[in-house]
Design an enzyme around this catalytic site. Sequence first.
Site, short mmCIF file in Angstrom:
data_model
loop_
_atom_site.label_atom_id
_atom_site.label_comp_id
_atom_site.label_asym_id
_atom_site.label_seq_id
_atom_site.Cartn_x
_atom_site.Cartn_y
_atom_site.Cartn_z
N HIS A 216 0.87 -1.18 0.00
CA HIS A 216 0.00 0.00 0.00
C HIS A 216 0.91 1.23 0.00
CE1 HIS A 216 -3.89 2.00 1.40
NE2 HIS A 216 -3.00 2.98 1.47
N CYS A 249 -4.39 10.24 4.83
CA CYS A 249 -4.58 9.61 6.14
C CYS A 249 -4.98 10.70 7.11
CB CYS A 249 -3.31 8.92 6.61
SG CYS A 249 -3.46 8.17 8.25
#
Length: 309
Positions: A216, A249
């Site tokens: 990822h 994020c």
Amino acid sequence: MVFPDPDLTRAITLYEVGPRDGLQNEAAHVPTSVKAEFVRRLLAAGLPIVEATSFVHPRWVPQLADAAELMDLLVDEIGDAARDLPVLVPNERGLDRAIDLGLRHIAIFASATETFARRNLNRGLDDQFAMFEPTVARARAAGMEVRAYVSMCFGDPWEGGVAIDQVTSVGRRLVDLGAGQLSLGDTIGVGTPGHVVGLVDAFRQVGLPPDRLALHVHDTYGQALSNVQAALYAGVTTFDVSAGGLGGCPYAKSATGNLATEDLLWMLTGLGVEHGVDLDAVLATSVWMAEQLGRPSPSAVVRALAGGR
């Protein structure tokens, strides 16, 4: 043109995270119906795995407060297959919601560093496993597939570099709890190809071959595609992607968008690596979603093929 490389794996799996990881950091509210359409379009494009949402507390990720409503809508629209779509669950309360809806695939989110564990999970690095253990055990007992994300595998904005043996220790413990796959997160995009190969090799040495791993990546330093190619040569066959390059994020402000699905598809096609995904359909979906969000897609391929829309 296609220039096949005989040294590369012939087929890989793209794990689409756009509806969850891609949208979770969006400030503007995205209607549930738009999210459902996003998922349907991605599935229709041939993406084999589409992570739909997260059962996190709305206070932490307001964008995903409609998780149960979304999954109910998807079940109504595409039938029982919707219950195979992965959802992120932070703890047992999230698992309860997934079980109540009859879902069959969950993911948990762990940290490879102390600071991020405390900021994201309100647990220490070692303490996080006490939270995951009953969640994973109950999920497996219910017949669910379990994926474990490990964040900050390549670097941490507060701690700097992260020791490889610390990452493999966290990953090994998650697999021992019952996780079937580990997704190794370059959360702030500082990884390099050599680091990727070193980490994959280190996991092999602790008994986790590349087919148990996923990568990822974020493209903060422009290394995302290079890191994927290094992982391909190292034997990794699953890669997390986000249509249009959406994402970030909410707990690590230096994290930029995820690797765009279109950008990886373009590279894989050129290498002759099988992926089974319709690039044109994903492209159209990303253009459509950019219109819903009211801003252009950050994907290089979307900019090149769709005039920056």
